[in-house]
Motif scaffolding. Sequence first.
Motif, mmCIF file in Angstrom:
data_model
loop_
_atom_site.group_PDB
_atom_site.id
_atom_site.type_symbol
_atom_site.label_atom_id
_atom_site.label_comp_id
_atom_site.label_asym_id
_atom_site.label_seq_id
_atom_site.Cartn_x
_atom_site.Cartn_y
_atom_site.Cartn_z
ATOM 1 N N VAL A 133 0.896 -1.124 -0.009
ATOM 2 C CA VAL A 133 -0.132 -0.048 0.283
ATOM 3 C C VAL A 133 0.766 1.119 -0.050
ATOM 4 C CG1 VAL A 133 -1.762 1.331 1.292
ATOM 5 C CG2 VAL A 133 -1.898 -1.186 1.165
ATOM 6 N N VAL A 134 0.746 2.214 -1.006
ATOM 7 C CA VAL A 134 1.336 3.323 -1.169
ATOM 8 C C VAL A 134 0.369 4.459 -0.894
ATOM 9 C CG1 VAL A 134 3.090 4.746 -2.489
ATOM 10 C CG2 VAL A 134 3.089 2.223 -2.455
ATOM 11 N N ALA A 135 0.853 5.330 0.097
ATOM 12 C CA ALA A 135 0.109 6.621 -0.088
ATOM 13 C C ALA A 135 0.814 7.654 -1.075
ATOM 14 C CB ALA A 135 0.232 7.212 1.477
ATOM 15 N N LEU A 136 0.000 8.344 -1.697
ATOM 16 C CA LEU A 136 0.304 9.563 -2.596
ATOM 17 C C LEU A 136 -0.074 10.988 -2.225
ATOM 18 C CD1 LEU A 136 -0.660 7.021 -4.417
ATOM 19 C CD2 LEU A 136 0.490 8.270 -6.346
ATOM 20 N N GLY A 137 0.607 11.998 -2.159
ATOM 21 C CA GLY A 137 0.385 13.285 -1.847
ATOM 22 C C GLY A 137 0.822 14.406 -2.401
ATOM 23 N N SER A 138 0.264 15.448 -2.905
ATOM 24 C CA SER A 138 0.821 16.518 -3.521
ATOM 25 C C SER A 138 0.088 17.827 -3.160
ATOM 26 C CB SER A 138 0.565 16.292 -5.112
ATOM 27 O OG SER A 138 1.060 17.809 -5.685
ATOM 28 N N ASP A 167 -0.124 21.830 -10.124
ATOM 29 C CA ASP A 167 -1.085 20.961 -10.297
ATOM 30 C C ASP A 167 -1.439 19.620 -9.689
ATOM 31 O OD1 ASP A 167 -3.240 19.728 -11.670
ATOM 32 O OD2 ASP A 167 -2.792 20.523 -13.588
ATOM 33 N N ARG A 168 -2.000 19.791 -8.290
ATOM 34 C CA ARG A 168 -1.732 18.362 -7.486
ATOM 35 C C ARG A 168 -2.364 17.320 -8.204
ATOM 36 N NH1 ARG A 168 -5.078 20.883 -2.831
ATOM 37 N NH2 ARG A 168 -6.210 21.459 -4.553
ATOM 38 N N ARG A 169 -3.638 17.615 -9.062
ATOM 39 C CA ARG A 169 -4.142 16.451 -9.612
ATOM 40 C C ARG A 169 -3.426 15.585 -10.547
ATOM 41 N NH1 ARG A 169 -8.786 14.942 -8.114
ATOM 42 N NH2 ARG A 169 -10.052 16.501 -7.025
ATOM 43 N N ALA A 170 -2.587 16.433 -11.392
ATOM 44 C CA ALA A 170 -1.900 16.132 -12.481
ATOM 45 C C ALA A 170 -0.414 15.459 -11.552
ATOM 46 C CB ALA A 170 -1.126 17.269 -13.192
ATOM 47 N N HIS A 171 -0.141 15.874 -10.493
ATOM 48 C CA HIS A 171 1.167 15.315 -10.012
ATOM 49 C C HIS A 171 0.760 13.953 -9.423
ATOM 50 C CE1 HIS A 171 3.834 18.521 -10.121
ATOM 51 N NE2 HIS A 171 3.197 19.573 -9.577
ATOM 52 N N LEU A 172 -0.527 13.918 -8.871
ATOM 53 C CA LEU A 172 -0.974 12.567 -8.433
ATOM 54 C C LEU A 172 -1.121 11.477 -9.791
ATOM 55 C CD1 LEU A 172 -3.865 13.376 -5.597
ATOM 56 C CD2 LEU A 172 -1.322 12.433 -5.420
ATOM 57 N N ALA A 173 -1.776 12.013 -10.679
ATOM 58 C CA ALA A 173 -1.748 10.979 -11.912
ATOM 59 C C ALA A 173 -0.251 10.680 -12.230
ATOM 60 C CB ALA A 173 -2.638 11.927 -13.201
ATOM 61 N N ALA A 181 -2.855 23.102 0.952
ATOM 62 C CA ALA A 181 -3.479 21.791 1.282
ATOM 63 C C ALA A 181 -3.156 20.937 0.264
ATOM 64 C CB ALA A 181 -5.008 22.072 0.871
ATOM 65 N N TYR A 182 -3.057 19.637 0.751
ATOM 66 C CA TYR A 182 -2.699 18.525 0.006
ATOM 67 C C TYR A 182 -3.907 17.882 -0.737
ATOM 68 C CZ TYR A 182 2.111 17.745 1.730
ATOM 69 O OH TYR A 182 3.490 17.779 1.958
ATOM 70 N N LEU A 183 -3.445 16.925 -1.806
ATOM 71 C CA LEU A 183 -4.516 16.176 -2.345
ATOM 72 C C LEU A 183 -3.760 14.812 -1.752
ATOM 73 C CD1 LEU A 183 -5.806 17.195 -5.726
ATOM 74 C CD2 LEU A 183 -6.894 17.381 -3.552
ATOM 75 N N ARG A 192 5.477 19.661 -1.561
ATOM 76 C CA ARG A 192 6.206 19.137 -2.278
ATOM 77 C C ARG A 192 5.004 18.674 -3.524
ATOM 78 N NH1 ARG A 192 6.165 14.970 2.458
ATOM 79 N NH2 ARG A 192 7.162 17.031 3.226
ATOM 80 N N THR A 193 5.932 18.570 -4.849
ATOM 81 C CA THR A 193 5.116 18.101 -5.733
ATOM 82 C C THR A 193 4.502 16.532 -5.702
ATOM 83 O OG1 THR A 193 7.003 17.341 -6.884
ATOM 84 C CG2 THR A 193 6.530 19.429 -7.538
ATOM 85 N N LEU A 194 5.272 15.774 -4.967
ATOM 86 C CA LEU A 194 4.735 14.369 -5.270
ATOM 87 C C LEU A 194 5.378 13.799 -3.786
ATOM 88 C CD1 LEU A 194 3.089 12.043 -6.142
ATOM 89 C CD2 LEU A 194 5.035 11.302 -7.592
ATOM 90 N N ASP A 195 4.696 13.237 -3.141
ATOM 91 C CA ASP A 195 5.031 12.134 -1.861
ATOM 92 C C ASP A 195 4.540 10.793 -2.199
ATOM 93 O OD1 ASP A 195 6.121 12.031 0.701
ATOM 94 O OD2 ASP A 195 4.260 12.441 1.637
ATOM 95 N N LEU A 196 5.532 9.995 -1.884
ATOM 96 C CA LEU A 196 5.192 8.473 -1.848
ATOM 97 C C LEU A 196 5.696 7.750 -0.588
ATOM 98 C CD1 LEU A 196 6.341 7.802 -5.581
ATOM 99 C CD2 LEU A 196 4.054 8.251 -4.915
ATOM 100 N N ASP A 197 4.560 7.316 0.030
ATOM 101 C CA ASP A 197 4.960 6.869 1.329
ATOM 102 C C ASP A 197 4.450 5.367 1.323
ATOM 103 O OD1 ASP A 197 5.891 8.875 2.681
ATOM 104 O OD2 ASP A 197 3.937 9.674 3.617
ATOM 105 N N LEU A 198 5.357 4.382 1.805
ATOM 106 C CA LEU A 198 5.212 3.056 1.806
ATOM 107 C C LEU A 198 4.711 2.599 3.222
ATOM 108 C CD1 LEU A 198 5.627 0.296 0.633
ATOM 109 C CD2 LEU A 198 7.893 0.285 1.505
ATOM 110 N N ILE A 199 3.340 2.434 2.980
ATOM 111 C CA ILE A 199 2.536 2.150 4.189
ATOM 112 C C ILE A 199 2.676 0.812 4.665
ATOM 113 C CG2 ILE A 199 -0.060 2.476 5.302
ATOM 114 C CD1 ILE A 199 1.344 5.045 4.250
#
Length: 156
Positions: free
Chosen positions: A4-9, A13-19, A49-51, A90-97
Amino acid sequence: MKAVVALGSNLGDRRAHLAAGLAALRTLGGVVPSPLVMETPDESGRGPAYLNTVAVLVTEEADPRRLLEALLRLELAQGRDRTAGRNAPRTLDLDLITTDGPPGRWTWPAPEDLGALGPELTLELPHPRAFSRPFVLEPWRALSDPGACGGVIPRN
């Protein structure tokens, strides 16, 4: 391994970064993204704020340390500025949950290309703060497959 990986931005363009983050995860294996994306305030109070969302990743990588290294490289490739300090926007945060492997805590020398993160990398699974964060739990719950990541679905 299932992870499980959590994504945040919270920059640009937060939606574009998540995509882009989800597309980058697909270079590591199969990805099942949560249908839920949440907007949450920056915990530090310093940034916009984050998405946030989560995804289940099914990968050939069996070592969670190597998987974390791959996630860190994906962040950098997506424009994450690691010189800005801890909890910086940050543009993109990927956390290993978590993974479907055993829990644990690891510390190892950082590979040369990740040296900006310090001399050592650390990983604790499950992520020590994940179960207190609604922006992780709610998108995770929204994944309807009870078999996601070894049957581990947060309950509250």
